[in-house]
Design a protein around this motif. Structure first.
Motif, PDB file in Angstrom:
ATOM      1  N   PHE A   1       0.714  -1.100   0.101  1.00 50.95           N
ATOM      2  CA  PHE A   1      -0.124  -0.199  -0.048  1.00 50.95           C
ATOM      3  C   PHE A   1       0.986   1.241   0.124  1.00 50.95           C
ATOM      4  CE2 PHE A   1      -2.497  -3.254   2.075  1.00 50.95           C
ATOM      5  CZ  PHE A   1      -3.832  -3.212   1.194  1.00 50.95           C
TER       6      PHE A   1
ATOM      7  N   LEU B   1       4.171   1.052   1.955  1.00 54.12           N
ATOM      8  CA  LEU B   1       4.119   0.048   3.004  1.00 54.12           C
ATOM      9  C   LEU B   1       3.949  -1.505   2.286  1.00 54.12           C
ATOM     10  CD1 LEU B   1       3.444  -0.793   6.037  1.00 54.12           C
ATOM     11  CD2 LEU B   1       1.254  -0.604   5.418  1.00 54.12           C
TER      12      LEU B   1
ATOM     13  N   VAL C   1       3.118  -4.881   2.538  1.00 58.88           N
ATOM     14  CA  VAL C   1       2.532  -5.781   3.598  1.00 58.88           C
ATOM     15  C   VAL C   1       2.694  -7.042   3.192  1.00 58.88           C
ATOM     16  CG1 VAL C   1      -0.066  -6.264   4.284  1.00 58.88           C
ATOM     17  CG2 VAL C   1       0.857  -3.804   3.913  1.00 58.88           C
TER      18      VAL C   1
ATOM     19  N   PRO D   1      -0.010 -12.508  14.344  1.00 56.43           N
ATOM     20  CA  PRO D   1      -0.266 -11.419  14.990  1.00 56.43           C
ATOM     21  C   PRO D   1      -1.140 -10.311  14.143  1.00 56.43           C
ATOM     22  CG  PRO D   1       2.391 -11.578  14.558  1.00 56.43           C
ATOM     23  CD  PRO D   1       1.559 -12.856  14.158  1.00 56.43           C
ATOM     24  N   SER D   2      -1.595  -9.380  14.751  1.00 56.85           N
ATOM     25  CA  SER D   2      -2.376  -8.455  14.213  1.00 56.85           C
ATOM     26  C   SER D   2      -1.343  -7.520  13.300  1.00 56.85           C
ATOM     27  CB  SER D   2      -2.947  -7.520  15.480  1.00 56.85           C
ATOM     28  OG  SER D   2      -3.431  -6.578  14.660  1.00 56.85           O
ATOM     29  N   GLY D   3      -1.976  -7.311  12.265  1.00 57.52           N
ATOM     30  CA  GLY D   3      -0.954  -6.336  11.231  1.00 57.52           C
ATOM     31  C   GLY D   3      -0.231  -7.231  10.322  1.00 57.52           C
ATOM     32  N   CYS D   4      -0.141  -8.459  10.390  1.00 54.77           N
ATOM     33  CA  CYS D   4       0.934  -8.934   9.637  1.00 54.77           C
ATOM     34  C   CYS D   4       0.344  -9.431   8.254  1.00 54.77           C
ATOM     35  CB  CYS D   4       1.338 -10.434  10.428  1.00 54.77           C
ATOM     36  SG  CYS D   4      -0.005 -11.364  10.382  1.00 54.77           S
ATOM     37  N   GLY D   5      -0.711  -8.932   7.778  1.00 52.88           N
ATOM     38  CA  GLY D   5      -1.074  -9.207   6.425  1.00 52.88           C
ATOM     39  C   GLY D   5      -2.078 -10.347   6.220  1.00 52.88           C
ATOM     40  N   LYS D   6      -2.650 -10.904   6.942  1.00 50.84           N
ATOM     41  CA  LYS D   6      -3.719 -11.959   6.766  1.00 50.84           C
ATOM     42  C   LYS D   6      -4.878 -11.631   6.314  1.00 50.84           C
ATOM     43  CE  LYS D   6      -4.161 -12.632  11.570  1.00 50.84           C
ATOM     44  NZ  LYS D   6      -3.368 -11.446  11.939  1.00 50.84           N
ATOM     45  N   SER D   7      -5.530 -10.373   6.589  1.00 47.88           N
ATOM     46  CA  SER D   7      -6.872  -9.918   5.792  1.00 47.88           C
ATOM     47  C   SER D   7      -6.184  -9.614   4.423  1.00 47.88           C
ATOM     48  CB  SER D   7      -7.441  -8.816   6.444  1.00 47.88           C
ATOM     49  OG  SER D   7      -7.754  -9.309   7.636  1.00 47.88           O
ATOM     50  N   THR D   8      -5.284  -9.039   4.354  1.00 48.73           N
ATOM     51  CA  THR D   8      -4.655  -8.760   2.813  1.00 48.73           C
ATOM     52  C   THR D   8      -4.564  -9.667   2.101  1.00 48.73           C
ATOM     53  OG1 THR D   8      -3.751  -6.439   3.862  1.00 48.73           O
ATOM     54  CG2 THR D   8      -3.034  -7.489   1.651  1.00 48.73           C
TER      55      THR D   8
ATOM     56  N   GLU E   1      -8.453  -6.848  -3.580  1.00 46.23           N
ATOM     57  CA  GLU E   1      -7.092  -6.184  -3.525  1.00 46.23           C
ATOM     58  C   GLU E   1      -6.247  -6.536  -4.848  1.00 46.23           C
ATOM     59  OE1 GLU E   1      -6.433  -3.461  -2.082  1.00 46.23           O
ATOM     60  OE2 GLU E   1      -7.557  -3.675  -0.418  1.00 46.23           O
TER      61      GLU E   1
HETATM   62  P1  ADP Z   1      -3.952  -8.471   9.617  1.00 53.61           P
HETATM   63  O1  ADP Z   1      -5.365  -8.927   9.038  1.00 53.61           O
HETATM   64  O2  ADP Z   1      -3.256  -9.584   9.637  1.00 53.61           O
HETATM   65  O3  ADP Z   1      -4.390  -7.937  10.999  1.00 53.61           O
HETATM   66  P2  ADP Z   1      -4.030  -6.751   7.589  1.00 53.61           P
HETATM   67  O4  ADP Z   1      -3.859  -7.390   6.204  1.00 53.61           O
HETATM   68  O5  ADP Z   1      -5.365  -6.152   7.730  1.00 53.61           O
HETATM   69  O6  ADP Z   1      -3.245  -7.526   8.777  1.00 53.61           O
HETATM   70  O7  ADP Z   1      -3.177  -5.322   7.447  1.00 53.61           O
HETATM   71  C1  ADP Z   1      -1.756  -5.156   7.300  1.00 53.61           C
HETATM   72  C2  ADP Z   1      -0.973  -4.107   7.101  1.00 53.61           C
HETATM   73  O8  ADP Z   1      -1.733  -3.384   6.026  1.00 53.61           O
HETATM   74  C3  ADP Z   1      -1.509  -2.943   8.263  1.00 53.61           C
HETATM   75  O9  ADP Z   1      -0.399  -2.164   8.519  1.00 53.61           O
HETATM   76  C4  ADP Z   1      -2.620  -2.382   7.738  1.00 53.61           C
HETATM   77  O10 ADP Z   1      -2.622  -1.104   8.542  1.00 53.61           O
HETATM   78  C5  ADP Z   1      -2.232  -2.073   6.196  1.00 53.61           C
HETATM   79  N1  ADP Z   1      -3.410  -2.065   5.540  1.00 53.61           N
HETATM   80  C6  ADP Z   1      -4.260  -2.839   5.180  1.00 53.61           C
HETATM   81  N2  ADP Z   1      -5.265  -2.525   4.425  1.00 53.61           N
HETATM   82  C7  ADP Z   1      -4.697  -1.251   3.713  1.00 53.61           C
HETATM   83  C8  ADP Z   1      -5.242  -0.116   2.955  1.00 53.61           C
HETATM   84  N3  ADP Z   1      -6.299  -0.475   2.329  1.00 53.61           N
HETATM   85  N4  ADP Z   1      -4.428   0.901   3.021  1.00 53.61           N
HETATM   86  C9  ADP Z   1      -3.309   1.156   3.594  1.00 53.61           C
HETATM   87  N5  ADP Z   1      -2.874   0.115   4.283  1.00 53.61           N
HETATM   88  C10 ADP Z   1      -3.480  -1.044   4.551  1.00 53.61           C
END
Ligand code: ADP
Ligand code: MG
Length: 250
Positions: free
Chosen positions: A18, A21, A23, A42-49, A58
């Motif tokens: 992003f 960043l 991810v 852990p939270s923020g490691c990119g699982k949802s992404t 995405e």
């Molecule tokens: P998880 O699901 O493992 O908690 P995410 O995949 O939600 O992690 O997010 C991973 C990183 O990407 C985080 O730092 C988050 O802030 C960033 N991020 C996620 N989506 C976006 C976006 N649309 N724009 C900018 N940063 C994003």
């Protein structure tokens, strides 16, 4: 686990940025038919992404990604392939995302009617079949706000099933639920797994990961740091980071 069949999803050095960043920083692996993958980390490691890349919520920034025969590696994808992909890859979200102004049945009819364009009678039949399956056959005419969180999530699962996807992705499906409602949703997911549904589940439910999934991906800082059979991963973690993560969460 290796399998003689072709993977449903394969990804090789998958990257997602992003802006500046980074991810996802080179995620490599496969998901096979009937796999139930638990994605932990852990939270923020990119699982949802990662999940969002799999159904093209995405676009990816680099590497290779093929999902149910559709190549998602390029920057562009035509509408026909995108539609095919969204039918084959269902998604269940933490916050259910049901339409509040539609009844349960109407929520379930929407995509099969609009996207698949199947006849109303068949769409209804399908919707009621899957509502029964998640134990909510009597709730067809209720509105979402008349349901508990666990019931809403079960409706969301039924809605996903109505498209007859090849894989269902779940992003923390029980994280928004009161603790006493978690079990009913996990039970439905367990039943689907037993019936051979291919699933990838981002979860903090380690019990589910152990009992139901056949493989675990441990994400850390944008890569799969460790993966394998749940028994092996939980009993005998190789990396210090996974060991530390497990000791925090369990
Ligand atoms: P998880 O699901 O493992 O908690 P995410 O995949 O939600 O992690 O997010 C991973 C990183 O990407 C985080 O730092 C988050 O802030 C960033 N991020 C996620 N989506 C976006 C976006 N649309 N724009 C900018 N940063 C994003
Ligand atoms: Mg997330």
């Amino acid at each position: 686990m290796t399998s003689p069949t072709a993977p449903l999803i394969s990804f090789d050095q998958l990257q997602k940025n992003f802006g500046p960043l980074e991810v996802l920083r080179g995620v490599t692996g496969e998901i096979y038919p009937k796999d139930v993958i638990s994605i932990i980390g852990p939270s923020g490691c990119g699982k949802s992404t990662f999940l969002r890349c799999l159904n093209r919520l995405e676009p990816i920034s680099g590497g290779q990604l093929e999902v149910t025969g559709v190549d998602l590696s390029g920057a562009k994808i035509d509408q026909k392939h995108l539609r095919q992909l969204r039918v084959r890859v269902g998604m269940v979200f933490q916050h259910f995302n049901l339409f509040p102004h539609l009844t349960v049945l109407q929520n379930l009819l929407l995509a099969p009617r609009k996207v698949l364009q199947i006849p109303m009678a068949e769409a209804k039949d399908r919707a009621l079949t899957y509502l029964d399956k998640v134990g909510l056959g009597t709730k067809a005419d209720n509105y979402p706000d008349q349901l508990s969180g666990g019931q809403k999530q079960r409706v969301a699962i039924a809605r996903g099933l109505c498209m007859k996807p090849e894989i269902l992705l779940f992003d923390e499906p029980t994280s928004a639920l009161d603790p006493e409602l978690v079990g009913e949703v996990l039970n439905v997911m367990k039943q689907l797994a037993e019936e051979g549904m291919t699933m990838a589940v981002v979860t903090h439910e380690m019990q589910f990961a152990r009992e139901v999934s056949n493989r675990v991906f441990f994400f850390n800082q944008g890569i799969i740091e460790e993966e394998g059979d749940p028994d092996e991963v939980f009993r005998n973690p190789k990396s210090d980071r996974l060991r530390a993560f497990l000791s925090r969460i369990q």
